[in-house]
Design a protein around this motif. Structure first.
Motif, PDB file in Angstrom:
ATOM      1  N   UNK A   1      32.565  49.470  40.630  1.00 13.86           N
ATOM      2  CA  UNK A   1      33.444  48.736  39.797  1.00 13.86           C
ATOM      3  C   UNK A   1      32.855  47.147  40.072  1.00 13.86           C
ATOM      4  N   UNK A   2      33.258  46.306  38.923  1.00 11.57           N
ATOM      5  CA  UNK A   2      32.483  45.045  39.106  1.00 11.57           C
ATOM      6  C   UNK A   2      33.405  44.193  39.897  1.00 11.57           C
ATOM      7  N   UNK A   3      33.048  43.469  40.780  1.00  9.40           N
ATOM      8  CA  UNK A   3      34.015  42.342  41.508  1.00  9.40           C
ATOM      9  C   UNK A   3      34.574  41.296  40.685  1.00  9.40           C
ATOM     10  N   UNK A   4      35.817  41.169  41.144  1.00  8.56           N
ATOM     11  CA  UNK A   4      36.279  40.015  40.087  1.00  8.56           C
ATOM     12  C   UNK A   4      35.653  38.704  40.254  1.00  8.56           C
ATOM     13  N   UNK A   5      35.053  38.277  41.207  1.00  7.17           N
ATOM     14  CA  UNK A   5      34.878  36.962  41.364  1.00  7.17           C
ATOM     15  C   UNK A   5      32.922  37.007  41.313  1.00  7.17           C
ATOM     16  N   UNK A   6      32.592  38.223  40.720  1.00  8.69           N
ATOM     17  CA  UNK A   6      31.130  38.386  40.413  1.00  8.69           C
ATOM     18  C   UNK A   6      30.696  37.690  39.182  1.00  8.69           C
ATOM     19  N   UNK A   7      29.564  37.026  39.239  1.00  9.53           N
ATOM     20  CA  UNK A   7      29.126  36.063  38.117  1.00  9.53           C
ATOM     21  C   UNK A   7      28.149  37.029  37.419  1.00  9.53           C
ATOM     22  N   UNK A   8      28.008  36.348  36.161  1.00  9.10           N
ATOM     23  CA  UNK A   8      26.928  37.152  35.340  1.00  9.10           C
ATOM     24  C   UNK A   8      25.643  37.738  36.052  1.00  9.10           C
ATOM     25  N   UNK A   9      25.143  36.493  36.517  1.00  7.19           N
ATOM     26  CA  UNK A   9      23.808  37.035  37.196  1.00  7.19           C
ATOM     27  C   UNK A   9      23.951  37.897  38.178  1.00  7.19           C
ATOM     28  N   UNK A  10      24.661  37.738  39.163  1.00  4.46           N
ATOM     29  CA  UNK A  10      25.060  38.975  39.996  1.00  4.46           C
ATOM     30  C   UNK A  10      25.225  40.234  39.392  1.00  4.46           C
ATOM     31  N   UNK A  11      26.117  40.303  38.557  1.00  7.42           N
ATOM     32  CA  UNK A  11      26.263  41.599  37.716  1.00  7.42           C
ATOM     33  C   UNK A  11      24.845  42.134  37.308  1.00  7.42           C
ATOM     34  N   UNK A  12      24.033  41.374  36.720  1.00  8.79           N
ATOM     35  CA  UNK A  12      22.749  41.444  36.121  1.00  8.79           C
ATOM     36  C   UNK A  12      21.697  41.942  37.187  1.00  8.79           C
ATOM     37  N   UNK A  13      21.627  41.459  38.125  1.00 12.62           N
ATOM     38  CA  UNK A  13      21.023  41.890  39.333  1.00 12.62           C
ATOM     39  C   UNK A  13      21.371  43.340  39.712  1.00 12.62           C
ATOM     40  N   UNK A  14      22.587  43.431  39.881  1.00 11.10           N
ATOM     41  CA  UNK A  14      22.987  44.869  40.353  1.00 11.10           C
ATOM     42  C   UNK A  14      22.644  45.952  39.193  1.00 11.10           C
ATOM     43  N   UNK A  15      22.760  45.552  37.950  1.00 12.16           N
ATOM     44  CA  UNK A  15      22.424  46.478  37.002  1.00 12.16           C
ATOM     45  C   UNK A  15      20.798  46.741  36.740  1.00 12.16           C
TER      46      UNK A  15
END
Length: 69
Positions: free
Chosen positions: A1-15
Motif C-alpha cells: 500500500x502506498x503511504x499517505x505522505x509518500x512523494x511521487x519520487x519515493x513511490x517511483x523509487x519503490x516501483x
C-alpha cells in the motif's frame, strides 16, 4: 500500500526496486503476486499525482494566457 505522505519520487523509487527484483528473478513465487499488486497500487498513485499536476499546470497556463490578453 502506498503511504499517505509518500512523494511521487519515493513511490517511483519503490516501483523501480520492484521492477529490478522482478527482472533479476529475485522474488520467490509466493511473494511475486504481492509485489505485482503493490506495483499496481504505486502505478495508480503515480498516475493520479501526474494527472493532478497536469491539470494544475494547464490551469496556471490558461490563467497566464488570459491575463496577457
Amino acid at each position: 500500500m502506498v503511504a499517505k505522505k509518500e512523494t511521487y519520487s519515493q513511490a517511483m523509487e519503490r516501483l523501480e526496486k520492484i521492477v529490478r527484483q522482478i527482472d533479476n528473478n529475485e522474488l520467490d513465487i509466493d511473494i511475486l503476486s504481492e509485489k505485482i499488486k503493490e506495483a499496481n497500487e504505486i502505478i495508480a498513485f503515480c498516475t493520479e499525482k501526474l494527472t493532478k499536476v497536469d491539470r494544475e499546470v494547464e490551469k496556471l497556463l490558461q490563467e497566464k494566457r488570459q491575463s496577457e490578453e
